[in-house]
Design a protein around this motif. Structure first.
Motif, PDB file in Angstrom:
ATOM      1  N   ARG A 235     124.086 -15.660  74.820  1.00 57.53           N
ATOM      2  CA  ARG A 235     123.649 -14.372  74.501  1.00 57.53           C
ATOM      3  C   ARG A 235     124.849 -13.131  75.154  1.00 57.53           C
ATOM      4  O   ARG A 235     124.686 -12.053  74.831  1.00 57.53           O
ATOM      5  CB  ARG A 235     122.468 -14.196  75.958  1.00 57.53           C
ATOM      6  CG  ARG A 235     121.483 -14.872  75.592  1.00 57.53           C
ATOM      7  CD  ARG A 235     120.599 -14.802  76.733  1.00 57.53           C
ATOM      8  NE  ARG A 235     119.285 -15.554  76.515  1.00 57.53           N
ATOM      9  CZ  ARG A 235     118.317 -15.787  77.364  1.00 57.53           C
ATOM     10  NH1 ARG A 235     118.464 -15.077  78.490  1.00 57.53           N
ATOM     11  NH2 ARG A 235     117.505 -16.373  77.041  1.00 57.53           N
TER      12      ARG A 235
ATOM     13  N   ASP B 240     125.921  -6.073  80.193  1.00 55.89           N
ATOM     14  CA  ASP B 240     124.921  -5.694  78.949  1.00 55.89           C
ATOM     15  C   ASP B 240     125.916  -5.371  77.787  1.00 55.89           C
ATOM     16  O   ASP B 240     125.935  -5.356  76.516  1.00 55.89           O
ATOM     17  CB  ASP B 240     124.027  -4.752  79.178  1.00 55.89           C
ATOM     18  CG  ASP B 240     122.781  -4.938  79.724  1.00 55.89           C
ATOM     19  OD1 ASP B 240     122.194  -4.054  80.275  1.00 55.89           O
ATOM     20  OD2 ASP B 240     122.465  -6.348  79.599  1.00 55.89           O
TER      21      ASP B 240
ATOM     22  N   ARG C  42     126.432  -8.139  75.561  1.00 56.89           N
ATOM     23  CA  ARG C  42     125.636  -9.018  75.031  1.00 56.89           C
ATOM     24  C   ARG C  42     125.599  -8.948  73.582  1.00 56.89           C
ATOM     25  O   ARG C  42     125.879  -7.845  72.873  1.00 56.89           O
ATOM     26  CB  ARG C  42     124.324  -8.025  75.376  1.00 56.89           C
ATOM     27  CG  ARG C  42     122.927  -8.863  74.773  1.00 56.89           C
ATOM     28  CD  ARG C  42     121.693  -8.181  75.332  1.00 56.89           C
ATOM     29  NE  ARG C  42     121.641  -8.285  76.793  1.00 56.89           N
ATOM     30  CZ  ARG C  42     120.704  -9.377  77.341  1.00 56.89           C
ATOM     31  NH1 ARG C  42     120.649 -10.297  76.618  1.00 56.89           N
ATOM     32  NH2 ARG C  42     120.582  -9.523  78.676  1.00 56.89           N
TER      33      ARG C  42
ATOM     34  N   GLU D 252     124.009  -9.276  69.821  1.00 56.28           N
ATOM     35  CA  GLU D 252     122.824  -8.645  69.189  1.00 56.28           C
ATOM     36  C   GLU D 252     121.987 -10.068  68.551  1.00 56.28           C
ATOM     37  O   GLU D 252     122.478 -11.228  68.191  1.00 56.28           O
ATOM     38  CB  GLU D 252     123.150  -7.979  67.846  1.00 56.28           C
ATOM     39  CG  GLU D 252     121.686  -7.582  67.111  1.00 56.28           C
ATOM     40  CD  GLU D 252     122.441  -6.519  66.093  1.00 56.28           C
ATOM     41  OE1 GLU D 252     122.320  -7.282  64.868  1.00 56.28           O
ATOM     42  OE2 GLU D 252     122.579  -5.550  66.138  1.00 56.28           O
ATOM     43  N   THR D 253     120.858 -10.136  69.000  1.00 63.57           N
ATOM     44  CA  THR D 253     119.848 -11.255  68.447  1.00 63.57           C
ATOM     45  C   THR D 253     119.293 -10.830  67.057  1.00 63.57           C
ATOM     46  O   THR D 253     119.261  -9.638  66.707  1.00 63.57           O
ATOM     47  CB  THR D 253     118.929 -11.526  69.444  1.00 63.57           C
ATOM     48  OG1 THR D 253     117.936 -10.180  69.707  1.00 63.57           O
ATOM     49  CG2 THR D 253     119.225 -11.873  70.752  1.00 63.57           C
TER      50      THR D 253
ATOM     51  N   ASP E 103     116.913  -7.940  67.382  1.00 64.02           N
ATOM     52  CA  ASP E 103     117.685  -6.740  67.616  1.00 64.02           C
ATOM     53  C   ASP E 103     117.998  -5.995  66.440  1.00 64.02           C
ATOM     54  O   ASP E 103     118.001  -4.860  66.048  1.00 64.02           O
ATOM     55  CB  ASP E 103     118.987  -6.899  68.606  1.00 64.02           C
ATOM     56  CG  ASP E 103     118.564  -7.023  69.990  1.00 64.02           C
ATOM     57  OD1 ASP E 103     117.456  -6.946  70.400  1.00 64.02           O
ATOM     58  OD2 ASP E 103     119.424  -7.640  70.635  1.00 64.02           O
ATOM     59  N   ALA E 104     118.382  -6.982  65.263  1.00 65.03           N
ATOM     60  CA  ALA E 104     118.543  -6.476  64.051  1.00 65.03           C
ATOM     61  C   ALA E 104     117.743  -5.830  63.343  1.00 65.03           C
ATOM     62  O   ALA E 104     117.761  -5.117  62.394  1.00 65.03           O
ATOM     63  CB  ALA E 104     119.386  -7.632  63.332  1.00 65.03           C
TER      64      ALA E 104
ATOM     65  N   LEU F 148     118.970   1.182  64.207  1.00 62.80           N
ATOM     66  CA  LEU F 148     120.347   1.294  65.180  1.00 62.80           C
ATOM     67  C   LEU F 148     119.834   2.587  66.275  1.00 62.80           C
ATOM     68  O   LEU F 148     120.269   2.586  67.485  1.00 62.80           O
ATOM     69  CB  LEU F 148     121.732   1.675  64.618  1.00 62.80           C
ATOM     70  CG  LEU F 148     122.233   0.529  64.085  1.00 62.80           C
ATOM     71  CD1 LEU F 148     123.449   0.961  63.015  1.00 62.80           C
ATOM     72  CD2 LEU F 148     122.663  -0.534  65.066  1.00 62.80           C
TER      73      LEU F 148
ATOM     74  N   GLN G  58     117.870   1.338  68.933  1.00 63.31           N
ATOM     75  CA  GLN G  58     118.439   0.285  69.660  1.00 63.31           C
ATOM     76  C   GLN G  58     118.943   0.610  71.210  1.00 63.31           C
ATOM     77  O   GLN G  58     118.881   0.296  72.537  1.00 63.31           O
ATOM     78  CB  GLN G  58     119.562  -0.713  68.985  1.00 63.31           C
ATOM     79  CG  GLN G  58     118.986  -1.223  68.048  1.00 63.31           C
ATOM     80  CD  GLN G  58     120.049  -2.374  67.331  1.00 63.31           C
ATOM     81  OE1 GLN G  58     121.111  -2.664  67.868  1.00 63.31           O
ATOM     82  NE2 GLN G  58     119.767  -2.791  66.372  1.00 63.31           N
TER      83      GLN G  58
ATOM     84  N   THR H 141     116.860  -1.035  73.702  1.00 61.50           N
ATOM     85  CA  THR H 141     117.411  -2.480  74.139  1.00 61.50           C
ATOM     86  C   THR H 141     118.509  -2.507  75.458  1.00 61.50           C
ATOM     87  O   THR H 141     118.247  -3.052  76.452  1.00 61.50           O
ATOM     88  CB  THR H 141     118.175  -3.079  73.079  1.00 61.50           C
ATOM     89  OG1 THR H 141     119.227  -2.581  72.528  1.00 61.50           O
ATOM     90  CG2 THR H 141     117.111  -3.520  72.016  1.00 61.50           C
TER      91      THR H 141
END
Length: 110
Positions: free
Chosen positions: A45, A75, A78, A80-81, A84-85, A89, A92, A96
């Protein structure tokens, strides 16, 4: 091609070397397989610029503790998962995580 190792021979040598190291350290194929499956189930992560990773389980690693003690939010590291994608943007940053702009100059190499 004198003095060079063919791809097939290099592969065979690598496999032999790996088998010997596994035997030397008592690593079984079952343990190796279980470790790979664990890594797949617990993807990282957090990642820093040097490639250190942490999946968020257990104690925070030294590299992340040091960054946190220096005032850099975890963070910031972190990863991007896939979820998230899917978020645009511009959203985000608000949905997030937020990055303190004072942290950005810590990694500026210019």
């Amino acid at each position: 091609m004198m003095g060079k190792i063919a791809d097939g021979e290099a592969r065979d040598r690598l496999i032999l070397w790996m088998r010997r190291r596994m035997e030397e350290f008592g690593i079984t194929l079952e343990a190796l397989s279980a470790s790979i499956e664990h890594d797949k189930a617990h993807s990282p992560r957090y990642r820093d610029a040097r490639g250190h990773e942490w999946n968020g389980l257990g104690d925070m690693p030294d590299w992340l503790v040091a960054a946190n003690n220096a005032g850099v939010s975890p963070d910031f590291f972190r990863i991007e998962t896939a979820q998230d994608a899917l978020i645009p943007l511009e959203k985000q940053a608000t949905t997030t995580r937020s990055i303190d702009s004072r942290q950005l100059d810590l990694f500026d190499t210019a």
